[in-house]
Every structure is written in structure tokens, then in C-alpha cells.
Design a protein around this motif. Structure first.
Motif, PDB file in Angstrom:
ATOM      1  N   PRO A  82      -4.091  -0.160  -2.642  1.00  0.00           N
ATOM      2  CA  PRO A  82      -5.198  -0.078  -1.672  1.00  0.00           C
ATOM      3  C   PRO A  82      -4.711  -0.047  -0.224  1.00  0.00           C
ATOM      4  CG  PRO A  82      -5.663  -1.750  -3.334  1.00  0.00           C
ATOM      5  CD  PRO A  82      -4.266  -1.266  -3.599  1.00  0.00           C
ATOM      6  N   ALA A  83      -3.635  -0.773   0.081  1.00  0.00           N
ATOM      7  CA  ALA A  83      -3.133  -0.770   1.467  1.00  0.00           C
ATOM      8  C   ALA A  83      -2.706   0.629   1.869  1.00  0.00           C
ATOM      9  CB  ALA A  83      -1.944  -1.715   1.587  1.00  0.00           C
ATOM     10  N   PHE A  84      -2.067   1.319   0.926  1.00  0.00           N
ATOM     11  CA  PHE A  84      -1.574   2.653   1.252  1.00  0.00           C
ATOM     12  C   PHE A  84      -2.734   3.640   1.431  1.00  0.00           C
ATOM     13  CE2 PHE A  84       0.114   6.829   0.157  1.00  0.00           C
ATOM     14  CZ  PHE A  84       0.967   6.953   1.249  1.00  0.00           C
ATOM     15  N   LEU A  85      -3.721   3.557   0.536  1.00  0.00           N
ATOM     16  CA  LEU A  85      -4.858   4.486   0.646  1.00  0.00           C
ATOM     17  C   LEU A  85      -5.627   4.252   1.952  1.00  0.00           C
ATOM     18  CD1 LEU A  85      -6.150   4.594  -3.038  1.00  0.00           C
ATOM     19  CD2 LEU A  85      -4.730   6.268  -1.839  1.00  0.00           C
ATOM     20  N   ARG A  86      -5.764   2.979   2.331  1.00  0.00           N
ATOM     21  CA  ARG A  86      -6.442   2.695   3.609  1.00  0.00           C
ATOM     22  C   ARG A  86      -5.664   3.288   4.781  1.00  0.00           C
ATOM     23  NH1 ARG A  86      -8.258  -3.642   3.291  1.00  0.00           N
ATOM     24  NH2 ARG A  86      -9.144  -3.537   1.209  1.00  0.00           N
ATOM     25  N   LEU A  87      -4.341   3.162   4.697  1.00  0.00           N
ATOM     26  CA  LEU A  87      -3.502   3.680   5.786  1.00  0.00           C
ATOM     27  C   LEU A  87      -3.637   5.204   5.875  1.00  0.00           C
ATOM     28  CD1 LEU A  87      -1.650   2.384   7.824  1.00  0.00           C
ATOM     29  CD2 LEU A  87       0.266   2.720   6.283  1.00  0.00           C
ATOM     30  N   LEU A  88      -3.629   5.848   4.696  1.00  0.00           N
ATOM     31  CA  LEU A  88      -3.779   7.315   4.670  1.00  0.00           C
ATOM     32  C   LEU A  88      -5.092   7.712   5.340  1.00  0.00           C
ATOM     33  CD1 LEU A  88      -2.862   8.788   1.160  1.00  0.00           C
ATOM     34  CD2 LEU A  88      -1.730   9.146   3.341  1.00  0.00           C
ATOM     35  N   PHE A  96       0.181  16.338  12.630  1.00  0.00           N
ATOM     36  CA  PHE A  96       0.855  15.276  11.875  1.00  0.00           C
ATOM     37  C   PHE A  96       1.178  15.805  10.489  1.00  0.00           C
ATOM     38  CE2 PHE A  96      -1.689  11.417  13.751  1.00  0.00           C
ATOM     39  CZ  PHE A  96      -0.856  11.382  14.859  1.00  0.00           C
ATOM     40  N   SER A  97       2.287  15.353   9.935  1.00  0.00           N
ATOM     41  CA  SER A  97       2.537  15.590   8.521  1.00  0.00           C
ATOM     42  C   SER A  97       2.896  14.232   7.922  1.00  0.00           C
ATOM     43  CB  SER A  97       3.671  16.593   8.350  1.00  0.00           C
ATOM     44  OG  SER A  97       3.784  16.916   6.992  1.00  0.00           O
ATOM     45  N   ILE A  98       2.109  13.797   6.960  1.00  0.00           N
ATOM     46  CA  ILE A  98       2.326  12.457   6.412  1.00  0.00           C
ATOM     47  C   ILE A  98       3.394  12.517   5.328  1.00  0.00           C
ATOM     48  CG2 ILE A  98       1.217  10.456   5.334  1.00  0.00           C
ATOM     49  CD1 ILE A  98      -1.474  11.557   6.351  1.00  0.00           C
ATOM     50  N   GLY A  99       4.464  11.780   5.547  1.00  0.00           N
ATOM     51  CA  GLY A  99       5.563  11.737   4.568  1.00  0.00           C
ATOM     52  C   GLY A  99       5.296  10.562   3.639  1.00  0.00           C
ATOM     53  N   THR A 100       4.609  10.830   2.552  1.00  0.00           N
ATOM     54  CA  THR A 100       4.192   9.718   1.686  1.00  0.00           C
ATOM     55  C   THR A 100       5.379   9.052   1.003  1.00  0.00           C
ATOM     56  OG1 THR A 100       3.796  11.280  -0.091  1.00  0.00           O
ATOM     57  CG2 THR A 100       1.897  10.639   1.238  1.00  0.00           C
ATOM     58  N   ASN A 101       6.448   9.812   0.760  1.00  0.00           N
ATOM     59  CA  ASN A 101       7.599   9.203   0.076  1.00  0.00           C
ATOM     60  C   ASN A 101       8.082   7.977   0.848  1.00  0.00           C
ATOM     61  OD1 ASN A 101       7.454  11.404  -1.581  1.00  0.00           O
ATOM     62  ND2 ASN A 101       9.083  12.538  -0.555  1.00  0.00           N
ATOM     63  N   ASP A 102       8.232   8.167   2.142  1.00  0.00           N
ATOM     64  CA  ASP A 102       8.694   7.049   2.963  1.00  0.00           C
ATOM     65  C   ASP A 102       7.564   6.104   3.323  1.00  0.00           C
ATOM     66  OD1 ASP A 102      11.503   7.260   3.275  1.00  0.00           O
ATOM     67  OD2 ASP A 102      11.166   9.122   4.364  1.00  0.00           O
ATOM     68  N   LEU A 103       6.393   6.656   3.614  1.00  0.00           N
ATOM     69  CA  LEU A 103       5.309   5.764   4.047  1.00  0.00           C
ATOM     70  C   LEU A 103       4.958   4.757   2.940  1.00  0.00           C
ATOM     71  CD1 LEU A 103       3.559   5.080   6.449  1.00  0.00           C
ATOM     72  CD2 LEU A 103       1.842   6.692   5.654  1.00  0.00           C
ATOM     73  N   ILE A 104       5.039   5.181   1.683  1.00  0.00           N
ATOM     74  CA  ILE A 104       4.781   4.223   0.586  1.00  0.00           C
ATOM     75  C   ILE A 104       5.897   3.179   0.569  1.00  0.00           C
ATOM     76  CG2 ILE A 104       4.612   3.937  -1.931  1.00  0.00           C
ATOM     77  CD1 ILE A 104       3.513   6.854  -2.013  1.00  0.00           C
ATOM     78  N   GLN A 105       7.144   3.670   0.652  1.00  0.00           N
ATOM     79  CA  GLN A 105       8.271   2.725   0.561  1.00  0.00           C
ATOM     80  C   GLN A 105       8.240   1.669   1.655  1.00  0.00           C
ATOM     81  OE1 GLN A 105      12.468   3.734   0.313  1.00  0.00           O
ATOM     82  NE2 GLN A 105      12.425   4.790   2.279  1.00  0.00           N
ATOM     83  N   ASN A 121     -14.539   7.356  -1.750  1.00  0.00           N
ATOM     84  CA  ASN A 121     -15.271   6.218  -1.180  1.00  0.00           C
ATOM     85  C   ASN A 121     -15.378   5.066  -2.167  1.00  0.00           C
ATOM     86  OD1 ASN A 121     -15.564   7.235   1.350  1.00  0.00           O
ATOM     87  ND2 ASN A 121     -17.379   8.427   0.812  1.00  0.00           N
ATOM     88  N   GLU A 122     -15.567   5.412  -3.444  1.00  0.00           N
ATOM     89  CA  GLU A 122     -15.617   4.361  -4.478  1.00  0.00           C
ATOM     90  C   GLU A 122     -14.288   3.614  -4.521  1.00  0.00           C
ATOM     91  OE1 GLU A 122     -16.472   5.231  -8.713  1.00  0.00           O
ATOM     92  OE2 GLU A 122     -17.616   6.883  -7.844  1.00  0.00           O
ATOM     93  N   VAL A 123     -13.218   4.417  -4.564  1.00  0.00           N
ATOM     94  CA  VAL A 123     -11.878   3.876  -4.718  1.00  0.00           C
ATOM     95  C   VAL A 123     -11.476   3.007  -3.513  1.00  0.00           C
ATOM     96  CG1 VAL A 123      -9.555   4.814  -4.469  1.00  0.00           C
ATOM     97  CG2 VAL A 123     -10.959   5.516  -6.383  1.00  0.00           C
ATOM     98  N   LEU A 124     -11.939   3.408  -2.325  1.00  0.00           N
ATOM     99  CA  LEU A 124     -11.563   2.651  -1.130  1.00  0.00           C
ATOM    100  C   LEU A 124     -12.196   1.257  -1.105  1.00  0.00           C
ATOM    101  CD1 LEU A 124     -11.579   5.374   1.670  1.00  0.00           C
ATOM    102  CD2 LEU A 124      -9.609   4.088   0.832  1.00  0.00           C
ATOM    103  N   PRO A 132       5.177   2.826   8.895  1.00  0.00           N
ATOM    104  CA  PRO A 132       3.879   2.181   9.137  1.00  0.00           C
ATOM    105  C   PRO A 132       3.533   2.031  10.623  1.00  0.00           C
ATOM    106  CG  PRO A 132       4.994   1.079   7.350  1.00  0.00           C
ATOM    107  CD  PRO A 132       5.962   2.090   7.879  1.00  0.00           C
ATOM    108  N   SER A 133       4.535   1.723  11.461  1.00  0.00           N
ATOM    109  CA  SER A 133       4.214   1.555  12.886  1.00  0.00           C
ATOM    110  C   SER A 133       3.688   2.851  13.498  1.00  0.00           C
ATOM    111  CB  SER A 133       5.443   1.065  13.657  1.00  0.00           C
ATOM    112  OG  SER A 133       6.521   1.942  13.446  1.00  0.00           O
ATOM    113  N   ALA A 134       4.158   3.992  12.984  1.00  0.00           N
ATOM    114  CA  ALA A 134       3.643   5.280  13.482  1.00  0.00           C
ATOM    115  C   ALA A 134       2.229   5.486  12.960  1.00  0.00           C
ATOM    116  CB  ALA A 134       4.546   6.420  13.028  1.00  0.00           C
TER     117      ALA A 134
END
Ligand code: PEP
Ligand code: MG
Length: 574
Positions: free
Chosen positions: A477-483, A447-456, A548-551, A431-433
Motif C-alpha cells: 500500500p505504501a508504494f501504491l500511494r506513492l505512485l 517524469f519517468s517512474i523507475g519502479t525497480n528502484d522506487l520499490i526497493q 480506488n478500491e485497492v487504495l 523516495p525523496s524525489a
């Protein structure tokens, strides 16, 4: 017939007799012996030490690699250490400790003393000492960890399995399925299963203790359940499902002429993740454009390449050569640690938050540089990229980039060819990255987003823990916003952004990933044909509206329901 639900961590169906592997927990008894048992307890201890000495002497003589030799040498020194023997015997004869308790106590004393010495090499031997302690205690209690050998087609059923155990398993090609009581779908054992095309289920609670060796087990990846001792009807149903799935995959594979665009023309690059050199062939036949992620640690752990530099050079050169004329290949530097510990790594209280990836490689600079050197040499084919895992901030990234410059200078001095324009990227999986993506974007090409770890790390939920799996949700929602923040920030800074976690290979998330505007998605070769087919059938404008709806939604339940509706409206099963 026994049926238990779990989580599918590598798709498909499988049928086969069970091979059960359970880890015996070593329980050390802290019991006092009687005064008249002292001599026999000491004799038992001496017999155990002399048989282990003979055994380790044999291993040392037959060791093939330097690291094996070093390990056996330390273990033998320990077994023959006069002071160690003396202190164990003293605890038995003076304090009347049983042999196992005395070994534990004496070993703790040694480790306490070593921990105070200000020498990294000596400190690193603690893991070897713990290893020999485990062997001695196992031998005293009659329980020794075995090397797993599977000689015929089996479903591997276990309470849990370590990445290193799976990698050293003899006869992995005979494993047609894996069923684990624990684990999560993004654990590295699951990644390994996917890369080998082995159907697997995790989080089956106590399945391994409910069945017997050689019981017939069915893995139903679609229904996310395992069945033991099925009836004839159930068996024939699953035999048909296996055949149908094979046919469907063949058809999808054959449609690799489909292009990587949505039906309204939005381009998304589809790449493959690999863990082995042979993975390049599977990736190419899945129709990938590039190798978006080569997890180099798997091959390093399996083939003992952590320290073997020349072999690493060979493998990377070969992989880049195989991809020449097809696309690029992204070598990620070693991501050892966490759930991918090697024998050399110390146990930690919180390994997932511990000494992992660049945190480990930055403290082994010469080996880290050797890996970068091997990647740079392979870059002579002009299709190589380099990427750093688990970067948590600018300081770490700067340190990695600084080392890379040192290696480049050295190669220039030696007139060794490499690609001066090799692109360098960082994974965004901490998350800090993600939150400082604007700062990191100025330093890298992608950038390559590593969702496995970023979610954890975002949701604070161990990706491999079956008990908390219900919280591990890419739709939080926190994860989708971060993405969204990471993708937008990369684009504002004119760099490419891709995603290489398991989320990219699961078709139910694809509409959101398209809506986010990712440039690239990298996934297991198995998932690629299905993802491409869905990409071709969706429109970017619908995906953007959906995103946009989902966010604006507040809970993952609401988001999940909206996604289901989206798929139902298109007659696609969610
Ligand atoms: C990730 O974290 O999403 C990733 C791709 O890296 P790994 O699964 O190897 O940790
Ligand atoms: Mg990761």
C-alpha cells in the motif's frame, strides 16, 4: 530428477546442458609458518610475482584501450615495487606470517597510506591495488578468477553473476537460459537477460551445487522452477511448451496494428526499454511508439565507452537516426554503480545506497558533460530526450541541469547543431524525489517512474537479494500511494508522467497502472505485444474503480486477492 522453485526474471522456457560457474571464495589463512619454512615461503612468493609480472607485461603490450593500459601499468608497478616486496618479505621472515597473510597485511598498509593523500586520482588507484592483491592471493592459493567462455548452447548455472561478468562473457549468444542461486527479478543481470530474450530464473537457493556440469536443465518460466536431469516425458512436455510459446509470440507480434487505447478510449502510450543499439530493431518490431528508456550504461560498460567519447557520439546518433520518423528516444545518462559496477569502481559497504548514477557522474563532470554533448548532438534529429537517473532532490537536479546548459552554450559557440527544444526529464526512483515531486516537476518536462528502484528504496529491500524477495512487492500500500502521489502531482503541474520499471511489463499490474492515469508505460520489447493486447481488452472506468478500491485496502495480500478476482471475472489467468 531435481526440481527447485525460484523466481522467473526473464520469461520463457529453455532446455540445455548446464554450464556451471561458481565463484570460489578466497579465504586467506592467517597462519604462522615455522621458522624453517621462511625461505621456501619467500621463494614461493618470488615465483608468484615473477610469473604474474610476465603475464601482466604481455597484457599491457596487447591492451587495446587506454583504460586497459592504465590498469595494467598500475598493476605492473605494484608487482615490481621494491618497497612492497620488502614489507611482505619482512612480515614473512620476522613475524612468520604465511605469504598470503603477509600480502594482505602489506597491501592494507599501502591502502591506509594512500587513503590519507588528498588527491582524487591517487585515491582512485585503490581499486587497482585491490585488484592486483586479489590476483596475487588467487595465484598463491591456486585459484584465479577465469574469464567465462561458452562455446556451445548452454544453460548458465551460477551461484550469482555480476553484471560486468555477464557483459564480458564470451559467447553470450550461446546462453539459452540462466539459473542463479541468488538475485532478484529487477537486478540488472535480469534486465540484461530480458533484453537478450534469454529465459532466466533467480533465487534458486543451492541449485548450482546440486547439479553437475552438462546435466540437462529445463527452465520453466511460467511455473517458476528449474528441473535438472528430467525424465523423457518431462523433456517432451517442455519441448512442446517451447514450440507453443514461439507460436503465441509470433501471433501477438503480428497483431501490432492494435492501437494503444483501452476499449473505452483511454490512451496509454506504450514504449520500449533498450540497452543496446540493436535493441532499437527489436523495439520497433514489437510495435512500440517510442524508446522510453535507453539504459546507456550497459553499452558503456561492455564496450568500454565510459571514457570513449567519439564512439558514444556514433551510437547515439545512429539510435536517433533509426528512430527518426517513428518516435522519440529517451537517453538516460549513465546509471553505473549499485549492481552495475565497472572495474574502475571501488567496492562499497552498501553499493545500492552508494556511489551510483548521478552521484557518480556528478563527480566525473567532464565525462558527464561528454555524454550530454553526445546526446545533444544526436538531438539534431529532433526526436531525442534526455533523462537523469537516481535524482534524490532539487540540488542534484539543478546541478545536472546547470551542466547541461554549459554544454549547450559550448555547442552554440562552436556552431554545432542540436535541438534547442530537447525535452529533459528525471527519473523518480528515490523516495525523496517522489515525495518532492511537486518541487522537481517545476524543473523538467517529464517524469519517468523507475519502479525497480522506487520499490526497493520505499520498502528498504534490496531488489537483487533472494532472501528478502518476499518483501519486494509492487502492491505494498505504501508504494501504491506513492505512485498515485507522483502521477497526480505531475499532472497538477502539467507535465507528462511515465513508468519504466519491470512492473510496467507485468500484465497483472496493468489495470492499476491504467487506473493511475499514467501517460506512458515503457517496458522490455518482449512484454509489449502482450501488454497492448490486455490494454485493448480493459476499460479505463473499471480500472479506475479497481484502483480506488485497492487504495483503501491495508495489506498487499488483500490487494493481491482483489486483483485475482478482477482477472478471474474476465477469464484471464492471474
Ligand atoms: C528502475 O529503477 O525502475 C529503472 C527503470 O531503472 P534501472 O532498472 O535501470 O535501475
Ligand atoms: Mg533505476
Amino acid at each position: 530428477m531435481i526440481e527447485l522453485s525460484g523466481i522467473s526474471s526473464s520469461p520463457g522456457y529453455a532446455i540445455g546442458p548446464a554450464f556451471i560457474y561458481r565463484h570460489d571464495k578466497l579465504v586467506i589463512s592467517h597462519e604462522h609458518i615455522k621458522n624453517d619454512e621462511k625461505d621456501s615461503e619467500i621463494k614461493r612468493l618470488e615465483a608468484c610475482f615473477s610469473s604474474l609480472t610476465r603475464e601482466f607485461d604481455y597484457y599491457l603490450k596487447n591492451a587495446e584501450t587506454d583504460s586497459e593500459k592504465a590498469l595494467y601499468t598500475v598493476e605492473l608497478l605494484m608487482l615490481q615495487d621494491v618497497e612492497y616486496h620488502k614489507s611482505i618479505k619482512k612480515l614473512i621472515s620476522e613475524k612468520l606470517y604465511c605469504a598470503a597473510w603477509a600480502v594482505e597485511e602489506a597491501t592494507n598498509e599501502i591502502i591506509k597510506a594512500i587513503s590519507k593523500i588528498d588527491d582524487e586520482y591517487i585515491k582512485e588507484r585503490i581499486i587497482d591495488i585491490r585488484d592486483i592483491e586479489y590476483v596475487i592471493l588467487g595465484s598463491l592459493s591456486g585459484k584465479r578468477a577465469e574469464h567465462i567462455v561458452i562455446n556451445d548452447k548452454r544453460i548458465l548455472v551460477a551461484d550469482y553473476i555480476l553484471t560486468s561478468e555477464l557483459l564480458s562473457l564470451e559467447g553470450l549468444e550461446n546462453v539459452v537460459g540462466i539459473v542463479l542461486d541468488s538475485g532478484g527479478k529487477t537486478s540488472h543481470v535480469s534486465i540484461l537477460a530480458r533484453s537478450k530474450g534469454i529465459a532466466s530464473l533467480v533465487g534458486l537457493k543451492n541449485f548450482s551445487s546440486l547439479i553437475e556440469e552438462s546435466d540437462i536443465v529445463v527452465i520453466d518460466g511460467e511455473g517458476e522452477k528449474a528441473i535438472a536431469n528430467p525424465t523423457e516425458d518431462v523433456l517432451s512436455l517442455y519441448r512442446t511448451k517451447i514450440k507453443e510459446r514461439e507460436l503465441r509470440l509470433k501471433e501477438l507480434g503480428a497483431s501490432s496494428d492494435l492501437k494503444n487505447y483501452t476499449k473505452d478510449g483511454k490512451r496509454v502510450i506504450l514504449d520500449a526499454n533498450i540497452e543496446w543499439l540493436e535493441g532499437v530493431d527489436d523495439a520497433v518490431s514489437s510495435g512500440c511508439e517510442n524508446i522510453g528508456l535507453f539504459r546507456t550504461e550497459f553499452i558503456a560498460i561492455k564496450e568500454d565507452l565510459l571514457n570513449d567519447r567519439s564512439k558514444k557520439d556514433e551510437v547515439y546518433l545512429e539510435a536517433a537516426k533509426k528512430m527518426k520518423g517513428r518516435g522519440h528516444i529517451v537517453f538516460r545518462t549513465l546509471d553505473v554503480g549499485g549492481d552495475k559496477k565497472t572495474g574502475e569502481m571501488e567496492a562499497e559497504d552498501n553499493p545500492i545506497l552508494g556511489w551510483r548514477a548521478v552521484r557518480y557522474t556528478l563527480s566525473h563532470k567532464e565525462d558527464f558533460k561528454a555524454q550530454m554533448r553526445a546526446v545533444l548532438k544526436a538531438s539534431k534529429y529532433k526526436n531525442v530526450r534526455l533523462m537523469f537517473p537516481m535524482i534524490s532532490g532539487i540540488e542534484e537536479l539543478d546541478e545536472c541541469l546547470g551542466l547541461l546548459e554549459e554544454v549547450k552554450d559550448e555547442l552554440r559557440r562552436k556552431r554545432i547543431k542540436f535541438d534547442e527544444n530537447m525535452r529533459v526529464g528525471t527519473m523518480i526512483e528515490v523516495p525523496s524525489a517522489a515525495i518532492t515531486a511537486d518541487i522537481l516537476a517545476k524543473k523538467v518536462d517529464f517524469f519517468s517512474i523507475g519502479t525497480n528502484d522506487l520499490i526497493q528504496y520505499t520498502i528498504a529491500v534490496d531488489r537483487a537479494n533472494a532472501k528478502t524477495n518476499y518483501l519486494y512487492n509492487p502492491l505494498h500500500p505504501a508504494f501504491l500511494r506513492l505512485l498515485k502521489y507522483v502521477v497526480d502531482t505531475a499532472h497538477d503541474n502539467n507535465i507528462e508522467v511515465g513508468l519504466c520499471g519491470q512492473m510496467g511489463g507485468e500484465y497483472k499490474y496493468l489495470p492499476l497502472l491504467i487506473g493511475l492515469g499514467l501517460d506512458e508505460i515503457s517496458m522490455s520489447s518482449q512484454s509489449l505485444p502482450i501488454i497492448r493486447r490486455l490494454l485493448n481488452s480493459l476499460s479505463y472506468s473499471d480500472c479506475l474503480t479497481l484502483l480506488n478500491e485497492v487504495l483503501s485496502m491495508t495489506s498487499y495480500i488483500e490487494i493481491e486477492n482483489r486483483l485475482k478476482e478482477f482477472f478471474n471475472g474476465r477469464n484471464i489467468r492471474y
